[in-house]
Scaffold this motif. Structure first.
Motif, mmCIF file in Angstrom:
data_model
loop_
_atom_site.group_PDB
_atom_site.id
_atom_site.type_symbol
_atom_site.label_atom_id
_atom_site.label_comp_id
_atom_site.label_asym_id
_atom_site.label_seq_id
_atom_site.Cartn_x
_atom_site.Cartn_y
_atom_site.Cartn_z
ATOM 1 N N MET A 1 -13.233 23.617 0.494
ATOM 2 C CA MET A 1 -12.526 22.033 1.246
ATOM 3 C C MET A 1 -11.534 23.509 2.369
ATOM 4 N N THR A 2 -10.662 22.795 2.921
ATOM 5 C CA THR A 2 -9.413 23.405 3.569
ATOM 6 C C THR A 2 -8.566 22.825 3.777
ATOM 7 N N HIS A 3 -7.207 23.001 3.182
ATOM 8 C CA HIS A 3 -6.217 22.691 2.901
ATOM 9 C C HIS A 3 -5.773 21.651 3.321
ATOM 10 N N SER A 4 -6.051 21.610 4.730
ATOM 11 C CA SER A 4 -5.511 20.304 5.059
ATOM 12 C C SER A 4 -7.042 19.407 5.243
ATOM 13 N N SER A 5 -7.905 19.618 5.088
ATOM 14 C CA SER A 5 -9.241 18.825 4.697
ATOM 15 C C SER A 5 -9.444 18.150 2.802
ATOM 16 N N ARG A 6 -8.975 19.010 2.206
ATOM 17 C CA ARG A 6 -7.713 18.439 0.737
ATOM 18 C C ARG A 6 -6.211 17.570 0.664
ATOM 19 N N ALA A 7 -6.302 17.870 1.509
ATOM 20 C CA ALA A 7 -4.673 16.816 1.462
ATOM 21 C C ALA A 7 -5.262 15.756 2.142
ATOM 22 N N TRP A 8 -5.668 15.795 3.237
ATOM 23 C CA TRP A 8 -5.895 14.203 3.624
ATOM 24 C C TRP A 8 -6.937 13.371 2.624
ATOM 25 N N LEU A 9 -7.822 14.809 1.843
ATOM 26 C CA LEU A 9 -8.810 12.965 0.636
ATOM 27 C C LEU A 9 -7.595 12.803 -0.080
ATOM 28 N N ILE A 10 -6.944 13.922 -1.113
ATOM 29 C CA ILE A 10 -5.255 13.168 -1.768
ATOM 30 C C ILE A 10 -5.174 12.191 -1.103
ATOM 31 N N TRP A 11 -4.540 11.893 0.320
ATOM 32 C CA TRP A 11 -3.430 11.349 0.749
ATOM 33 C C TRP A 11 -4.324 10.227 0.521
ATOM 34 N N SER A 12 -5.624 10.671 0.802
ATOM 35 C CA SER A 12 -5.963 8.862 0.960
ATOM 36 C C SER A 12 -6.193 8.594 -0.074
ATOM 37 N N LEU A 13 -7.256 8.568 -1.248
ATOM 38 C CA LEU A 13 -6.942 7.443 -2.601
ATOM 39 C C LEU A 13 -5.825 7.134 -2.648
ATOM 40 N N GLY A 14 -3.854 7.567 -2.370
ATOM 41 C CA GLY A 14 -3.716 7.321 -2.560
ATOM 42 C C GLY A 14 -2.765 6.054 -1.785
ATOM 43 N N ALA A 15 -3.254 6.162 -0.617
ATOM 44 C CA ALA A 15 -3.687 4.683 1.090
ATOM 45 C C ALA A 15 -4.710 3.833 0.740
ATOM 46 N N LEU A 16 -5.752 4.475 0.068
ATOM 47 C CA LEU A 16 -6.547 2.804 -0.650
ATOM 48 C C LEU A 16 -5.891 2.189 -1.798
ATOM 49 N N SER A 17 -4.946 2.612 -2.171
ATOM 50 C CA SER A 17 -4.539 1.975 -3.575
ATOM 51 C C SER A 17 -2.677 0.803 -2.947
ATOM 52 N N PHE A 18 -2.508 1.717 -2.021
ATOM 53 C CA PHE A 18 -1.881 0.576 -0.814
ATOM 54 C C PHE A 18 -2.300 -0.242 -0.360
ATOM 55 N N SER A 19 -3.470 -0.238 0.360
ATOM 56 C CA SER A 19 -4.684 -0.835 0.751
ATOM 57 C C SER A 19 -5.012 -1.883 -0.418
ATOM 58 N N TYR A 20 -5.420 -1.914 -1.334
ATOM 59 C CA TYR A 20 -5.593 -2.872 -2.078
ATOM 60 C C TYR A 20 -4.993 -3.668 -2.810
ATOM 61 N N ALA A 21 -3.636 -3.026 -2.436
ATOM 62 C CA ALA A 21 -2.251 -3.547 -2.836
ATOM 63 C C ALA A 21 -1.770 -4.881 -1.576
ATOM 64 N N PHE A 22 -2.457 -4.228 -0.760
ATOM 65 C CA PHE A 22 -2.087 -5.364 0.647
ATOM 66 C C PHE A 22 -3.266 -6.404 0.755
ATOM 67 N N PHE A 23 -4.241 -6.133 0.350
ATOM 68 C CA PHE A 23 -5.756 -6.856 -0.553
ATOM 69 C C PHE A 23 -4.315 -8.153 -0.765
ATOM 70 N N GLN A 24 -4.509 -7.680 -2.096
ATOM 71 C CA GLN A 24 -4.184 -8.680 -3.191
ATOM 72 C C GLN A 24 -3.060 -9.453 -2.487
ATOM 73 N N ARG A 25 -2.170 -8.717 -1.607
ATOM 74 C CA ARG A 25 -0.257 -8.992 -1.138
ATOM 75 C C ARG A 25 -0.801 -10.572 -0.081
ATOM 76 N N VAL A 26 -2.013 -10.607 0.852
ATOM 77 C CA VAL A 26 -2.289 -10.968 1.654
ATOM 78 C C VAL A 26 -3.514 -12.405 1.651
ATOM 79 N N ALA A 27 -4.507 -12.334 -0.200
ATOM 80 C CA ALA A 27 -5.589 -12.851 -0.366
ATOM 81 C C ALA A 27 -5.214 -14.462 -0.551
ATOM 82 N N PRO A 28 -3.905 -15.291 -1.110
ATOM 83 C CA PRO A 28 -3.730 -16.285 -1.226
ATOM 84 C C PRO A 28 -4.329 -17.418 -0.006
#
Length: 412
Positions: free
Chosen positions: A1-28
């Motif tokens: 895996m290239t550095h660039s693709s690995r960087a996007w993969l690792i960042w994407s999991l952090g971004a998914l954590s924030f995505s989950y936070a927004f799901f919970q934020r608007v759910a009510p």
């Protein structure tokens, strides 16, 4: 895996954590009637039940930023997701208001790491010239979670009930915790833990952040730009659209989702434009001005069609999303040792503003309630919404002023 693709993969999991936070934020927002009925509460109390997530989230941003600076995002993101899973499970099983408060509080604590953690990963894995764009992309991924918390969640709640839906949210957070622990690494120069940041104590880091005048102006901008989005898109927008256009819950949620989609477009676009221009203040001010104009038209131009409201919600969301530029503006003025704390400080204002405006609007709705009840649930008239939602353009006007007061800096 290239550095660039690995960087996007690792960042994407952090971004998914924030995505989950927004799901919970608007759910009510799609469970307003259900929660008011099941817990027998008014709009003001429901506003507090929704906002207690934001109280916890906002109150922890600076400590979490300092902790990320010292211990790295992998441990913080994984542990936080476990807490969010436990909180969602507790909320789903709550029979009384106190347990519901406790569940939402724990969800807020667990979700508090997502945004700052994702940006900490972006700091380590991407060059500084791409930070505003990656910040915008983080918001785009977050809005996917927010959109999922609107019409799709509304349909799921109609089908299986809000409690079963929250059980599913608990399972999703637990899975995210496991995947994050297995895949995420704090930085590219070490596979086994974070390399140390420049040496600085937490107290010194906090002092460095709060003594910066520019940080306070950027924080004021972030808070007043995010407050209308969090208050309307995150809680009261669905109910308002139901009253304004006579929509059912699914239709109103789909309409409200356009604000979230707009944010998803505006955040990376605003970051890209700002990076291309090498400027922060001018795009920040333009975003605030467009947001103010959109709110004034949506709320005070009579007899707007549904299509016009939908367009305006998208446009307001896009303008509001462009405020992510302010994260880059703050980070560029911060030393490496306090980059996480600085982001946490700005995010405290961003989320804390929603913690204030959500219950404040509920309080104003209760003040203007005409006594109408339907199946034991308070029904608020358009007049009541007009009186309560005046807070939104006021916030946008303050945001515009704050953008103009951010101290000038050399082009990036």
């Amino acid at each position: 895996m290239t550095h660039s693709s690995r960087a996007w993969l690792i960042w994407s999991l952090g971004a998914l954590s924030f995505s989950y936070a927004f799901f919970q934020r608007v759910a009510p927002s799609v469970m307003v009637a259900d929660l008011m009925r099941d817990f027998a509460v008014s709009a003001a109390v429901l506003g507090n039940l929704s906002a207690i997530y934001l109280y916890a989230y906002a109150g922890l941003q600076i400590p979490i930023g300092l902790a990320l600076d010292r211990w790295g995002p992998r441990r913080m993101l994984s542990g936080a997701a476990i807490l969010a899973a436990c909180g969602s499970f507790l909320f789903a099983t709550a029979e009384g208001l106190n347990l519901a408060y406790a569940g939402r509080l724990l969800v807020g604590i667990g979700c508090a790491v997502g945004f700052v953690g994702a940006l900490k990963l972006a700091t380590h894995w991407f060059p500084p010239t791409r930070f505003a764009f990656v910040s915008g992309m983080t918001m785009l991924v977050a809005m996917m979670g927010a959109v999922a918390g609107q019409a799709p969640l509304a349909a799921l709640v109609d089908e299986v009930g809000w409690r079963v839906a929250m059980f599913g949210a608990a399972g999703g957070a637990a899975l995210l915790a496991i995947v994050t622990w297995l895949i995420v690494r704090d930085r590219p120069d070490g596979e086994h833990g974070a390399a140390p940041e420049p040496s600085i104590t937490m107290a010194a880091g906090l002092r460095q952040v709060i003594l910066g005048w520019h940080n306070w102006m950027i924080a004021l901008y972030a808070g007043t730009m995010a407050a209308p989005f969090l208050a309307y898109g995150g809680l009261w927008g669905v109910t308002h659209q139901m009253q304004l256009h006579g929509l059912d819950r699914f239709e109103a949620a789909a309409t409200n989702s356009l604000m979230l989609i707009g944010w998803a477009v505006g955040a990376p676009a605003g970051g890209w434009i700002s990076d291309r221009l090498g400027r922060r203040r001018i795009p920040m001010a333009c975003a605030a001005g467009l947001s103010l104009l959109g709110w004034l038209i949506l709320l005070y131009v009579p007899n707007l069609s549904l299509a016009a409201s939908q367009f305006l919600l998208f446009a307001i969301g896009a303008a509001s999303g462009a405020m992510v530029i302010c994260i880059a503006a703050a980070r560029e003025r911060a030393s490496a040792a306090v980059s996480g704390a600085t982001t946490g400080f700005i995010n405290t204002a961003m989320v804390g503003s929603g913690a204030i405006t959500q219950p404040a609007i509920g309080y104003l709705l209760d003040l203007n309630w005409d006594g109408t009840l339907e199946a034991g649930v308070r029904i608020y008239s358009l007049g009541a919404f007009d009186a309560a939602l005046v807070t939104l353009p006021i916030c946008a006007a303050v945001g515009l002023t704050a953008a103009l007061l951010v101290p000038k800096r050399q082009p990036v």
